[in-house]
Design a protein around this motif. Structure first.
Motif, PDB file in Angstrom:
ATOM      1  N   SER A   1     -22.720 -46.174  -1.167  1.00 31.56           N
ATOM      2  CA  SER A   1     -22.462 -44.967  -1.800  1.00 31.56           C
ATOM      3  C   SER A   1     -23.516 -43.707  -1.388  1.00 31.56           C
ATOM      4  O   SER A   1     -23.899 -42.807  -2.040  1.00 31.56           O
ATOM      5  CB  SER A   1     -23.352 -45.189  -3.429  1.00 31.56           C
ATOM      6  N   GLU A   2     -23.749 -43.748   0.000  1.00 32.43           N
ATOM      7  CA  GLU A   2     -24.789 -42.947   0.412  1.00 32.43           C
ATOM      8  C   GLU A   2     -24.229 -41.378   0.552  1.00 32.43           C
ATOM      9  O   GLU A   2     -25.034 -40.510   0.385  1.00 32.43           O
ATOM     10  CB  GLU A   2     -24.790 -43.172   1.970  1.00 32.43           C
ATOM     11  N   ASN A   3     -22.912 -41.362   0.301  1.00 36.56           N
ATOM     12  CA  ASN A   3     -22.215 -39.897   0.177  1.00 36.56           C
ATOM     13  C   ASN A   3     -21.440 -39.733  -1.079  1.00 36.56           C
ATOM     14  O   ASN A   3     -20.535 -38.878  -1.136  1.00 36.56           O
ATOM     15  CB  ASN A   3     -21.388 -39.839   1.467  1.00 36.56           C
ATOM     16  N   CYS A   4     -21.596 -40.367  -2.075  1.00 39.37           N
ATOM     17  CA  CYS A   4     -21.026 -40.196  -3.313  1.00 39.37           C
ATOM     18  C   CYS A   4     -21.259 -38.910  -3.807  1.00 39.37           C
ATOM     19  O   CYS A   4     -22.124 -38.204  -3.947  1.00 39.37           O
ATOM     20  CB  CYS A   4     -21.178 -41.233  -4.341  1.00 39.37           C
ATOM     21  N   ASP A   5     -20.032 -38.593  -4.740  1.00 40.34           N
ATOM     22  CA  ASP A   5     -20.135 -37.453  -5.632  1.00 40.34           C
ATOM     23  C   ASP A   5     -21.154 -37.851  -6.713  1.00 40.34           C
ATOM     24  O   ASP A   5     -21.449 -38.730  -7.083  1.00 40.34           O
ATOM     25  CB  ASP A   5     -19.201 -36.918  -5.941  1.00 40.34           C
ATOM     26  N   TYR A   6     -21.715 -36.525  -7.123  1.00 37.91           N
ATOM     27  CA  TYR A   6     -22.632 -36.839  -8.488  1.00 37.91           C
ATOM     28  C   TYR A   6     -21.987 -35.813  -9.745  1.00 37.91           C
ATOM     29  O   TYR A   6     -22.906 -34.804  -9.790  1.00 37.91           O
ATOM     30  CB  TYR A   6     -24.264 -36.940  -8.187  1.00 37.91           C
ATOM     31  N   PRO A   7     -20.977 -36.165 -10.146  1.00 39.78           N
ATOM     32  CA  PRO A   7     -20.527 -35.196 -11.240  1.00 39.78           C
ATOM     33  C   PRO A   7     -21.412 -34.749 -12.281  1.00 39.78           C
ATOM     34  O   PRO A   7     -21.267 -33.679 -13.026  1.00 39.78           O
ATOM     35  CB  PRO A   7     -19.044 -35.622 -11.759  1.00 39.78           C
TER      36      PRO A   7
ATOM     37  N   CYS B   1     -31.905 -37.404  -9.272  1.00 37.04           N
ATOM     38  CA  CYS B   1     -30.834 -38.149  -9.994  1.00 37.04           C
ATOM     39  C   CYS B   1     -29.656 -38.463  -8.709  1.00 37.04           C
ATOM     40  O   CYS B   1     -29.076 -39.612  -8.759  1.00 37.04           O
ATOM     41  CB  CYS B   1     -30.530 -37.912 -11.083  1.00 37.04           C
ATOM     42  N   THR B   2     -29.364 -37.311  -8.299  1.00 36.41           N
ATOM     43  CA  THR B   2     -28.270 -37.432  -7.249  1.00 36.41           C
ATOM     44  C   THR B   2     -28.753 -38.675  -6.106  1.00 36.41           C
ATOM     45  O   THR B   2     -27.684 -39.124  -5.694  1.00 36.41           O
ATOM     46  CB  THR B   2     -27.998 -36.166  -6.823  1.00 36.41           C
ATOM     47  N   ALA B   3     -29.974 -38.287  -5.589  1.00 38.13           N
ATOM     48  CA  ALA B   3     -30.645 -39.217  -4.600  1.00 38.13           C
ATOM     49  C   ALA B   3     -30.386 -40.660  -5.310  1.00 38.13           C
ATOM     50  O   ALA B   3     -30.302 -41.715  -4.408  1.00 38.13           O
ATOM     51  CB  ALA B   3     -31.949 -38.697  -4.300  1.00 38.13           C
ATOM     52  N   ASP B   4     -30.876 -40.870  -6.490  1.00 38.21           N
ATOM     53  CA  ASP B   4     -30.900 -42.257  -7.253  1.00 38.21           C
ATOM     54  C   ASP B   4     -29.404 -42.744  -6.948  1.00 38.21           C
ATOM     55  O   ASP B   4     -29.284 -44.018  -6.537  1.00 38.21           O
ATOM     56  CB  ASP B   4     -31.396 -42.127  -8.418  1.00 38.21           C
ATOM     57  N   ALA B   5     -28.396 -42.139  -7.212  1.00 40.16           N
ATOM     58  CA  ALA B   5     -27.039 -42.560  -7.236  1.00 40.16           C
ATOM     59  C   ALA B   5     -26.581 -42.889  -5.791  1.00 40.16           C
ATOM     60  O   ALA B   5     -25.901 -43.761  -5.520  1.00 40.16           O
ATOM     61  CB  ALA B   5     -26.243 -41.386  -7.866  1.00 40.16           C
ATOM     62  N   ARG B   6     -27.111 -41.996  -4.866  1.00 36.48           N
ATOM     63  CA  ARG B   6     -26.570 -42.373  -3.479  1.00 36.48           C
ATOM     64  C   ARG B   6     -27.626 -43.202  -2.713  1.00 36.48           C
ATOM     65  O   ARG B   6     -27.438 -43.719  -1.553  1.00 36.48           O
ATOM     66  CB  ARG B   6     -26.856 -41.058  -2.606  1.00 36.48           C
ATOM     67  N   GLY B   7     -28.782 -43.709  -3.475  1.00 36.07           N
ATOM     68  CA  GLY B   7     -29.514 -44.741  -2.800  1.00 36.07           C
ATOM     69  C   GLY B   7     -28.968 -45.934  -2.994  1.00 36.07           C
ATOM     70  O   GLY B   7     -29.966 -47.006  -3.382  1.00 36.07           O
ATOM     71  N   ARG B   8     -27.891 -46.296  -2.904  1.00 35.64           N
ATOM     72  CA  ARG B   8     -27.398 -47.845  -2.872  1.00 35.64           C
ATOM     73  C   ARG B   8     -26.216 -47.973  -1.857  1.00 35.64           C
ATOM     74  O   ARG B   8     -25.559 -47.116  -1.247  1.00 35.64           O
ATOM     75  CB  ARG B   8     -26.310 -47.696  -4.215  1.00 35.64           C
TER      76      ARG B   8
ATOM     77  N   THR C   1     -35.081 -48.313  -3.851  1.00 36.59           N
ATOM     78  CA  THR C   1     -36.216 -47.253  -4.035  1.00 36.59           C
ATOM     79  C   THR C   1     -36.433 -46.678  -2.699  1.00 36.59           C
ATOM     80  O   THR C   1     -36.369 -45.296  -2.688  1.00 36.59           O
ATOM     81  CB  THR C   1     -37.262 -47.669  -4.489  1.00 36.59           C
ATOM     82  N   LEU C   2     -36.631 -47.256  -1.779  1.00 33.32           N
ATOM     83  CA  LEU C   2     -36.681 -46.621  -0.349  1.00 33.32           C
ATOM     84  C   LEU C   2     -35.331 -45.978   0.156  1.00 33.32           C
ATOM     85  O   LEU C   2     -35.114 -44.934   0.865  1.00 33.32           O
ATOM     86  CB  LEU C   2     -36.971 -47.729   0.816  1.00 33.32           C
ATOM     87  N   LEU C   3     -34.185 -46.594  -0.128  1.00 33.21           N
ATOM     88  CA  LEU C   3     -32.711 -46.045   0.212  1.00 33.21           C
ATOM     89  C   LEU C   3     -32.749 -44.828  -0.585  1.00 33.21           C
ATOM     90  O   LEU C   3     -32.213 -43.654   0.001  1.00 33.21           O
ATOM     91  CB  LEU C   3     -31.666 -46.865  -0.284  1.00 33.21           C
ATOM     92  N   ALA C   4     -32.998 -44.699  -1.909  1.00 32.67           N
ATOM     93  CA  ALA C   4     -33.234 -43.461  -2.758  1.00 32.67           C
ATOM     94  C   ALA C   4     -33.873 -42.352  -2.161  1.00 32.67           C
ATOM     95  O   ALA C   4     -33.792 -41.165  -2.083  1.00 32.67           O
ATOM     96  CB  ALA C   4     -33.337 -43.786  -4.411  1.00 32.67           C
ATOM     97  N   LEU C   5     -35.164 -42.967  -1.622  1.00 34.11           N
ATOM     98  CA  LEU C   5     -36.010 -41.897  -0.823  1.00 34.11           C
ATOM     99  C   LEU C   5     -35.386 -41.350   0.299  1.00 34.11           C
ATOM    100  O   LEU C   5     -35.355 -40.224   0.602  1.00 34.11           O
ATOM    101  CB  LEU C   5     -37.405 -42.497  -0.844  1.00 34.11           C
ATOM    102  N   THR C   6     -34.867 -42.100   1.181  1.00 33.52           N
ATOM    103  CA  THR C   6     -34.024 -41.779   2.011  1.00 33.52           C
ATOM    104  C   THR C   6     -32.964 -40.558   1.784  1.00 33.52           C
ATOM    105  O   THR C   6     -32.768 -39.582   2.415  1.00 33.52           O
ATOM    106  CB  THR C   6     -33.483 -42.709   2.973  1.00 33.52           C
ATOM    107  N   ALA C   7     -32.301 -40.857   0.760  1.00 32.86           N
ATOM    108  CA  ALA C   7     -31.252 -40.076   0.360  1.00 32.86           C
ATOM    109  C   ALA C   7     -31.911 -38.884   0.006  1.00 32.86           C
ATOM    110  O   ALA C   7     -31.360 -37.645   0.020  1.00 32.86           O
ATOM    111  CB  ALA C   7     -30.491 -40.796  -0.702  1.00 32.86           C
ATOM    112  N   CYS C   8     -32.891 -38.860  -0.920  1.00 32.94           N
ATOM    113  CA  CYS C   8     -33.598 -37.621  -1.233  1.00 32.94           C
ATOM    114  C   CYS C   8     -34.015 -36.779  -0.021  1.00 32.94           C
ATOM    115  O   CYS C   8     -33.885 -35.591  -0.306  1.00 32.94           O
ATOM    116  CB  CYS C   8     -34.797 -38.063  -2.348  1.00 32.94           C
ATOM    117  N   ALA C   9     -34.611 -37.505   0.761  1.00 34.30           N
ATOM    118  CA  ALA C   9     -35.036 -36.598   1.967  1.00 34.30           C
ATOM    119  C   ALA C   9     -33.849 -36.012   2.484  1.00 34.30           C
ATOM    120  O   ALA C   9     -33.942 -34.605   3.499  1.00 34.30           O
ATOM    121  CB  ALA C   9     -35.718 -37.588   2.821  1.00 34.30           C
ATOM    122  N   GLN C  10     -32.569 -36.442   2.501  1.00 38.48           N
ATOM    123  CA  GLN C  10     -31.509 -35.660   2.977  1.00 38.48           C
ATOM    124  C   GLN C  10     -31.167 -34.465   2.197  1.00 38.48           C
ATOM    125  O   GLN C  10     -30.156 -33.800   2.560  1.00 38.48           O
ATOM    126  CB  GLN C  10     -30.166 -36.640   3.132  1.00 38.48           C
TER     127      GLN C  10
END
Length: 408
Positions: A352-358, A342-349, A232-241
């Motif tokens: 996978s921090e820079n993964c695409d989200y097709p 949802c993009t942030a959720d996918a990258r919050g792993r 959850t915190l990783l996803a929150l960090t990805a979301c902030a980006q």
């Protein structure tokens, strides 16, 4: 009468940050003198005035004494004998107890500037423990100043733990908790706010639904970080980006709350956690009196993020149903907010921090295609409302089938 700029403006100027609102403290004066000089009184609990020309706040130097429980349980004393040092020492952190003259000269009567240089968040004295709001303020400062490398002094963390254990945090109003949380969500590193709250035991008191995620495992093949709270915190960090919108960031905080309710015998899988998460997300929003528009997005992301992740495998009819569930036709901005989350959720792993989200691109394309179908022919043919709705739905499904079947 002496006037000094104090607090956040001085701190931010010294840190090279954008220093905006100036707060002034007045030494050696009293209310009647301020009134004679044209200042307008605005303070209810203690003497605060607005400058007659600039509109900036000028507060008489004061001391304070704990008289009751909670953030508002204080009495204040202000008179011409209160010194600048007396006023500064009652503040929360050493980095907020600096002053400067009108021409920019630093005044540091308590010798706190070294903490600013060392990037340390340290409480001034034992009086810090008398105000439970300061736990949230320190966590918020940690989030706002994280890019500058600020750390929490061990003795301050220890005192905050004692405050969380004392029960005084429960005296904070929902409005004050949300106000500090909203500021933290808008900060450069919102995850840091919740990390500090968890480090000091305050997360379990104020955000028990989030605290419950820590220690709950997830399938390692999908979540190398394993822990649901860490995710959850990783996803929150990805979301902030991806966005500076606090509403989308809050939705990210809430999106997996249902995993804490998964029966242990089903771990590490969490089938149905989206539906289970709606109740704790709503409870959190209700308790903190989260604004309606923020709450609506949080509940939508919580309930639908699993379906969005499956968009690449969806049949045309299911894809259209998802777009309608997300209110994409009436509110494409809402759809974009969900896709960002949802993009942030996918990258919050981990990894996978820079993964695409097709999935996001597919849903955007699907919406654009479906929007091209006009109800005009059926209106012209004299169909009624339900018949038009059914025909429009079927036509949109066919357009999606033609578009994605041909592209496949």
């Amino acid at each position: 009468m002496e006037c000094y700029i104090v607090g956040g403006f001085v701190r931010d100027r010294l840190l090279g940050r954008n220093a905006q609102d100036r707060d002034w403290v007045v030494i050696g004066s009293q209310p009647d003198e301020m009134l004679r000089r044209g200042f307008k009184p605005v303070g209810q609990d203690f003497p605060v005035f607005l400058h007659p020309h600039t509109g900036e706040e000028y507060a008489l130097a004061r001391t304070e004494r704990k008289t009751g429980q909670g953030h508002q349980g204080f009495s204040f004393h202000a008179d011409p004998t209160v010194t600048l040092a007396d006023d500064l020492v009652r503040r929360d952190l050493t980095i907020n107890a600096l002053a400067q003259t009108a021409d920019g000269q630093l005044i540091d009567p308590l010798g706190f500037q070294p903490d600013l240089e060392r990037r340390v968040l340290r409480h001034i004295g034992p009086a810090f423990g008398e105000d439970p709001l300061r736990v949230l303020r320190v966590a918020r400062f940690a989030a706002q100043l994280a890019p500058l490398g600020f750390s929490l002094a061990p003795e301050t963390a220890s005192l905050m733990q004692q405050m969380a254990q004392s029960g005084e945090l429960t005296s904070l109003t929902a409005e004050r908790v949300w106000q500090e949380t909203h500021k933290a969500l808008a900060s450069p590193n919102p995850a840091r706010y919740f990390e500090v709250l968890r480090q000091t035991g305050a997360l379990a008191v104020l955000f028990p639904e989030v605290e419950a995620l820590f220690g709950v495992p997830q399938p390692p093949q999908y979540h190398p970080e394993i822990d649901s709270g860490v995710h959850t915190l990783l996803a929150l960090t990805a979301c902030a980006q991806l966005t500076d919108d606090p509403a989308i960031r809050f939705a990210m905080l809430c999106h997996d709350l249902g995993k804490a309710l998964t029966p242990r015998e089903e771990w590490p899988r969490h089938i149905g956690h989206e539906a289970r998460g709606v109740a704790p997300a709503r409870a959190l929003c209700t308790r903190l009196r989260v604004p309606r528009v923020v709450q609506e997005l949080a509940l939508l992301v919580t309930a639908q993020h699993g379906r969005v992740h499956q968009a690449l495998q969806m049949r045309p009819a299911t894809l259209l149903d998802l777009l309608e569930s997300l209110d994409g036709f009436r509110r494409p901005d809402r759809l974009e907010a969900v896709l960002t989350a949802c993009t942030a959720d996918a990258r919050g792993r981990l990894g996978s921090e820079n993964c695409d989200y097709p999935q996001a691109d597919k849903l955007r394309r699907a919406l654009a295609c479906a929007q091209q179908v006009s109800p005009a022919p059926w209106v012209a043919a004299g169909l009624n409302g339900q018949a038009i709705k059914a025909a429009l739905h079927q036509a949109r499904v066919q357009v999606l089938a033609d578009t994605f079947c041909s592209s496949d």
